[in-house]
Design a protein around this motif. Structure first.
Motif, mmCIF file in Angstrom:
data_model
loop_
_atom_site.group_PDB
_atom_site.id
_atom_site.type_symbol
_atom_site.label_atom_id
_atom_site.label_comp_id
_atom_site.label_asym_id
_atom_site.label_seq_id
_atom_site.Cartn_x
_atom_site.Cartn_y
_atom_site.Cartn_z
ATOM 1 N N PHE A 170 -31.643 115.945 12.251
ATOM 2 C CA PHE A 170 -31.867 114.720 11.225
ATOM 3 C C PHE A 170 -33.161 114.245 10.931
ATOM 4 O O PHE A 170 -33.657 113.899 10.188
ATOM 5 N N THR A 171 -33.679 114.322 12.115
ATOM 6 C CA THR A 171 -35.326 113.992 12.168
ATOM 7 C C THR A 171 -36.230 114.768 11.367
ATOM 8 O O THR A 171 -36.701 114.191 10.336
ATOM 9 N N LEU A 172 -35.971 116.176 11.552
ATOM 10 C CA LEU A 172 -36.707 117.110 10.867
ATOM 11 C C LEU A 172 -36.544 117.081 9.442
ATOM 12 O O LEU A 172 -37.272 117.308 8.453
ATOM 13 N N LEU A 173 -35.299 116.767 9.035
ATOM 14 C CA LEU A 173 -34.840 116.796 7.499
ATOM 15 C C LEU A 173 -35.408 115.576 6.626
ATOM 16 O O LEU A 173 -35.885 115.702 5.763
ATOM 17 N N HIS A 174 -35.395 114.259 7.559
ATOM 18 C CA HIS A 174 -35.802 113.072 6.678
ATOM 19 C C HIS A 174 -37.332 112.608 7.077
ATOM 20 O O HIS A 174 -37.796 111.831 6.492
ATOM 21 N N LYS A 175 -38.072 113.277 8.177
ATOM 22 C CA LYS A 175 -39.334 113.014 8.610
ATOM 23 C C LYS A 175 -39.890 111.753 8.382
ATOM 24 O O LYS A 175 -40.559 111.364 7.556
ATOM 25 N N PRO A 176 -39.178 110.862 9.379
ATOM 26 C CA PRO A 176 -39.520 109.408 9.471
ATOM 27 C C PRO A 176 -41.044 109.386 9.925
ATOM 28 O O PRO A 176 -41.748 110.198 10.593
ATOM 29 N N ALA A 177 -41.580 108.164 9.356
ATOM 30 C CA ALA A 177 -43.090 107.785 9.597
ATOM 31 C C ALA A 177 -43.392 107.427 11.196
ATOM 32 O O ALA A 177 -44.249 107.207 11.572
#
Length: 279
Positions: A170-177
């Motif tokens: 999920f982190t890799l998908l949405h790329k949080p700052a």
């Protein structure tokens, strides 16, 4: 999108004796019916869904706010849901900044074990401590153990557990700052995992900015533990990532006395927006 503000505020004011998975999913369903974006990042060992709630605008930067990766730390789950309602009811301030993904309970199986029989339990249903199961100096923490246990067991390999794989993907998908992980206990703020140069200066500046409202103890780099979500975000993704330890250093935090955490909730309530604004 217009939300039913009265209903949302009403739910936010409920004080739970213990914040359980059942209560969380009831709130998630309520929000979905009100038109809020909700979803699932994956499933736990015992096939419980791991939900998320989104607030803001996806066209800007986004941050992740997580809690409940340790079974006994349900106070963080309760806080994150309070932050959800705060963000939804102040959408005009959030939307121009970007978006916030709230992941209030990453370890639903563990939460159930803590509720029914093991109040100090930290691990998932496989007795893996999920916050030492990420690929960031995995297995090198001073407190790590290498056999199934109620806490600190690193698993057979990084991302051995469905919960950590779901959060990774999920982190890799949405790329949080940036990310924030809520834990308990200690009123501490962790930001350092050996980063250097411009990344270090950036992350320290953000930590100091957040602590202007938290007034917690900032902890320098330590290898007491490793393989955490924060550690992985810093080491592998090069993004600012923070662990925030709530409440005074006592366990178990009284299930029926959430009023004791009222000051921590007040300090952290607007922290997601504060972080997003600073990026």
């Amino acid at each position: 999108m217009i939300f039913n503000t009265i209903v949302i505020i009403h739910y936010a004011c409920i004080v739970w004796s213990m914040y359980t998975y059942k209560k969380l999913m009831g709130e998630v369903k309520h929000l979905a019916r009100a038109g809020v974006e909700t979803g699932v990042i994956g499933q736990s060992v015992q096939r419980r869904e791991i939900p998320y709630i989104f607030a803001g605008d996806k066209r800007g930067a986004c941050v992740f706010i997580t809690a409940g990766i340790h079974a006994r730390e349900h106070i963080g789950c309760y806080l994150v849901m309070r932050q959800v309602y705060r963000a939804l009811n102040h959408a005009a301030q959030i939307t121009p900044l970007g978006g916030i993904y709230f992941l209030p309970m990453l370890n639903p199986d563990g939460n159930e074990l803590a509720r029914c029989c093991c109040p100090l339990y930290k691990a998932n249903a496989n007795r893996v401590d999920l916050n030492v199961n990420f690929d960031a100096d995995w297995g090198t923490g001073k407190q790590n153990v290498f056999a199934p246990a109620d806490e600190n067991y690193v698993g057979t390999h990084p991302f051995s557990e469905p919960e950590t794989r779901a959060l990774r993907d999920f982190t890799l998908l949405h790329k949080p700052a940036a990310t924030v992980s809520y834990h308990a206990i200690g009123r501490e703020l962790y930001w350092d995992f050996g980063q250097s140069g411009a990344s270090r200066a950036r992350d320290e500046k953000l930590a100091l900015h957040l602590n202007k409202v938290l007034h917690y103890t900032i902890i320098p780099f330590t290898k007491t533990s490793a393989g955490g979500y924060k550690d992985w975000c810093i080491q592998k993704l090069n993004i600012p990532s923070f662990t925030i330890e709530l409440v005074s250093p006592e366990h178990p935090h009284p299930f029926t006395h959430y009023a004791l955490a009222a000051d921590d909730i007040k300090r952290n309530l607007d922290l997601p927006a504060r972080l997003l604004q600073a990026l």
